[in-house]
Design a protein around this motif. Structure first.
Motif, short mmCIF file in Angstrom:
data_model
loop_
_atom_site.label_atom_id
_atom_site.label_comp_id
_atom_site.label_asym_id
_atom_site.label_seq_id
_atom_site.Cartn_x
_atom_site.Cartn_y
_atom_site.Cartn_z
N GLY A 102 0.82 -1.21 0.00
CA GLY A 102 0.00 0.00 0.00
C GLY A 102 0.85 1.26 0.00
O GLY A 102 0.55 2.22 -0.71
N GLY A 103 1.93 1.25 0.81
CA GLY A 103 2.81 2.42 0.84
C GLY A 103 3.47 2.67 -0.50
O GLY A 103 3.60 3.82 -0.95
N THR A 104 3.87 1.56 -1.18
CA THR A 104 4.48 1.71 -2.50
C THR A 104 3.50 2.30 -3.50
O THR A 104 3.82 3.22 -4.27
N LEU A 105 2.25 1.78 -3.47
CA LEU A 105 1.24 2.30 -4.40
C LEU A 105 0.93 3.76 -4.10
O LEU A 105 0.79 4.59 -5.01
N MET A 106 0.78 4.08 -2.79
CA MET A 106 0.47 5.47 -2.43
C MET A 106 1.61 6.40 -2.81
O MET A 106 1.38 7.50 -3.33
N SER A 107 2.85 5.98 -2.56
CA SER A 107 3.98 6.84 -2.91
C SER A 107 4.07 7.04 -4.41
O SER A 107 4.36 8.14 -4.89
N ARG A 108 3.79 5.96 -5.18
CA ARG A 108 3.79 6.12 -6.63
C ARG A 108 2.70 7.07 -7.08
O ARG A 108 2.92 7.89 -7.98
N ASN A 109 1.52 6.95 -6.47
CA ASN A 109 0.42 7.85 -6.83
C ASN A 109 0.78 9.29 -6.48
O ASN A 109 0.54 10.21 -7.27
N MET A 110 1.36 9.49 -5.28
CA MET A 110 1.75 10.84 -4.88
C MET A 110 2.82 11.39 -5.81
O MET A 110 2.75 12.55 -6.24
N LEU A 111 3.81 10.56 -6.14
CA LEU A 111 4.86 11.02 -7.04
C LEU A 111 4.29 11.34 -8.43
O LEU A 111 4.74 12.28 -9.09
N ARG A 112 3.30 10.53 -8.85
CA ARG A 112 2.69 10.81 -10.15
C ARG A 112 1.96 12.15 -10.14
O ARG A 112 2.07 12.94 -11.09
N ARG A 113 1.25 12.43 -9.04
CA ARG A 113 0.54 13.72 -8.95
C ARG A 113 1.54 14.87 -8.90
O ARG A 113 1.33 15.93 -9.52
N VAL A 114 2.63 14.68 -8.13
CA VAL A 114 3.66 15.73 -8.07
C VAL A 114 4.29 15.93 -9.44
O VAL A 114 4.57 17.06 -9.86
N GLU A 115 4.50 14.82 -10.17
CA GLU A 115 5.10 14.93 -11.50
C GLU A 115 4.16 15.69 -12.45
O GLU A 115 4.62 16.44 -13.32
N LEU A 136 -8.49 15.20 -10.34
CA LEU A 136 -9.15 13.90 -10.39
C LEU A 136 -10.55 13.92 -9.78
O LEU A 136 -11.27 12.93 -9.86
N GLY A 137 -10.90 15.03 -9.13
CA GLY A 137 -12.21 15.10 -8.51
C GLY A 137 -12.33 14.32 -7.21
O GLY A 137 -13.43 14.00 -6.76
N THR A 138 -11.18 14.00 -6.59
CA THR A 138 -11.21 13.24 -5.34
C THR A 138 -11.35 14.12 -4.11
O THR A 138 -11.52 13.62 -3.00
N ALA A 139 -11.23 15.43 -4.29
CA ALA A 139 -11.37 16.40 -3.19
C ALA A 139 -10.34 16.19 -2.09
O ALA A 139 -10.56 16.58 -0.94
N ASP A 140 -9.20 15.55 -2.44
CA ASP A 140 -8.15 15.37 -1.44
C ASP A 140 -7.21 16.57 -1.48
O ASP A 140 -7.46 17.57 -2.16
N GLU A 141 -6.11 16.47 -0.71
CA GLU A 141 -5.19 17.61 -0.60
C GLU A 141 -4.56 17.95 -1.95
O GLU A 141 -4.36 19.13 -2.26
N PHE A 142 -4.27 16.92 -2.76
CA PHE A 142 -3.67 17.19 -4.07
C PHE A 142 -4.67 17.89 -4.99
O PHE A 142 -4.30 18.75 -5.78
N ALA A 147 -6.38 22.89 -7.50
CA ALA A 147 -7.35 23.98 -7.67
C ALA A 147 -6.72 25.33 -7.35
O ALA A 147 -6.93 26.30 -8.09
N ASN A 148 -5.93 25.40 -6.28
CA ASN A 148 -5.28 26.66 -5.93
C ASN A 148 -4.25 27.07 -6.98
O ASN A 148 -4.16 28.25 -7.36
N LEU A 149 -3.48 26.09 -7.48
CA LEU A 149 -2.49 26.41 -8.51
C LEU A 149 -3.19 26.87 -9.79
O LEU A 149 -2.73 27.81 -10.45
N ASN A 150 -4.30 26.22 -10.14
CA ASN A 150 -5.03 26.63 -11.34
C ASN A 150 -5.61 28.03 -11.19
O ASN A 150 -5.61 28.82 -12.14
N SER A 151 -6.11 28.35 -9.99
CA SER A 151 -6.61 29.71 -9.76
C SER A 151 -5.48 30.73 -9.88
O SER A 151 -5.66 31.81 -10.45
N MET A 152 -4.31 30.37 -9.35
CA MET A 152 -3.15 31.26 -9.48
C MET A 152 -2.76 31.45 -10.95
O MET A 152 -2.49 32.57 -11.40
#
Length: 389
Positions: A102-115, A136-142, A147-152
């Motif tokens: 799970g940690g590997t999948l989550m880290s990959r997902n986080m790295l993908r979003r950061v990328e 992605l419409g998940t309403a999470d922190e990313f 949304a904030n970056l797009n507004s900026m």
């Protein structure tokens, strides 16, 4: 030894350890002969022959040296304990494996979003200001970060578009006055002996220079208001007193042009604002009313009203002129926009742009409405309260 009961063990033996009665065939090997608690192993019949089980008992020494041993076979409890221990070990290993996966999948997902954010930033740096961070419409922190970056990025794109528009408009609108200025100076050079003609040409050139300076000053005021420069100068202001002071300055001009100036200001309408920018915005509205607000039927008047409405401080300026068509009421706030009927009058098309910039600077709204007849400009400010400090 053998277990011939339901787990209970007992044995009566002589002082020498010879069994007399009980369900244990002999004295346990290695067991103490002193009174007290004992732990030992017993042999019991099982599915695969004799099995060794742990047992615990208490030894009592009775008269004449006889021994009484009472205890219990704890093999089932030991087996249960071993099963629990094994289960916990395997559960821990399984949880560790699941956590690693799970940690590997989550880290990959986080790295993908950061990328994705990095790639969007690289494209924006390369000049593609219309690119946005995917959500992605998940309403999470990313998603919130996206949304904030797009507004900026939306704001940056608007500012860049406004800058390009201002540059183009400045170049276009200053081309004609600069050409007139050059022509007048050339006329002065062509008539060296004609002092009157030279004076008139120089006076006209100064007038053109003043109009260009007024344009640049208006642009600087708009830029100051939009950038929030001097925000530390915001202070508590009585909107009615401020409006009355500006209207008083314009009363002689209004009277000279045949306008009746009517003032209706409620007392104690307080806002937090800039003492220098707000009078500029109101002065621009009164300038426009004097230029374009004359009633074709006569009886021209300008009304300035300050009131409190729904927890908002409202400033209104109205006239009895031809007004502005509803389809053009948003466009006139853009820089250098002048409607066809106003092109023959002096001006640079920046008055309402400054009003909107000042309104946004004060978290206010500005809207144009039909005054029936005429135009009514309405600004709504957040009203100051002691709790807002």
């Amino acid at each position: 030894a053998g277990d011939r009961g339901d787990g209970m063990l007992y044995l009566v033996a002589t002082a020498e350890g010879r069994p007399l009665a009980g369900n244990i065939s002999g004295w346990p090997v290695g067991a103490s002969t002193s009174a007290g608690s004992l732990s030992f192993q017993i042999e019991v019949p099982g599915k695969r022959g004799e099995e060794s089980h742990p047992a615990r008992a208490k030894l009592f020494v009775i008269p004449d040296g006889y021994r009484l041993l009472v205890g219990r076979d704890i093999g089932d409890a030991a087996a249960f304990r071993d099963r629990v221990k094994t289960t916990l070990i395997w559960s821990g290993l399984l949880a560790l494996a699941v956590g690693l996966v799970g940690g590997t999948l989550m880290s990959r997902n986080m790295l993908r979003r950061v990328e994705e954010v990095n790639r969007t930033a690289e494209r924006v740096i390369a000049g593609n200001l219309s690119d946005r961070v995917p959500r992605l419409g998940t309403a999470d922190e990313f998603d919130q970060l996206a949304a904030n970056l797009n507004s900026m990025l939306d704001q940056i794109e608007r500012l860049m578009a406004g800058m390009r528009e201002v540059t183009d408009n400045v170049a276009h609108d200053l081309k004609t006055p600069l050409a007139r200025l050059r022509a007048r100076l050339e006329l002065a050079l062509l008539a060296p002996g004609n002092t009157a003609a030279q004076i008139e040409a120089i006076r006209a050139a100064i007038g053109e220079a003043d109009r260009m300076l007024a344009t640049f000053n208006a642009l600087l005021s708009i830029a100051e208001a939009e950038a929030g420069a001097g925000s530390e100068a915001a202070e508590r202001l009585d909107l009615g007193e401020l409006a009355a002071a500006v209207a008083e300055l314009y009363e002689p001009v209004a009277e000279e042009k045949g306008f009746a100036m009517r003032l209706n200001c409620a007392p104690g309408v307080l806002i937090r604002g800039d003492r220098h920018l707000l009078p500029q915005a109101l002065a621009n509205l009164l300038d426009n009313a004097l230029k374009y607000g004359a009633s074709p039927a006569g009886g021209s008047e300008i009304t300035v009203a300050v009131l409190r409405e729904g927890g908002r401080a409202v400033l209104e300026v109205g006239d009895r002129g031809p007004g502005i068509p509803e389809r053009d009421r948003e466009a006139v706030f853009d820089r250098f926009v002048r409607l066809e009927p106003s092109r023959s009058t002096p001006g640079n098309g920046l008055g309402l742009s400054l009003v909107r910039a000042v309104a946004h600077r004060h978290h206010a709204t500005v809207a144009l409405a039909d005054n029936r007849p005429g135009l009514r400009v309405r600004l709504e400010f957040p009203e100051w309260t002691a709790a807002a400090e």
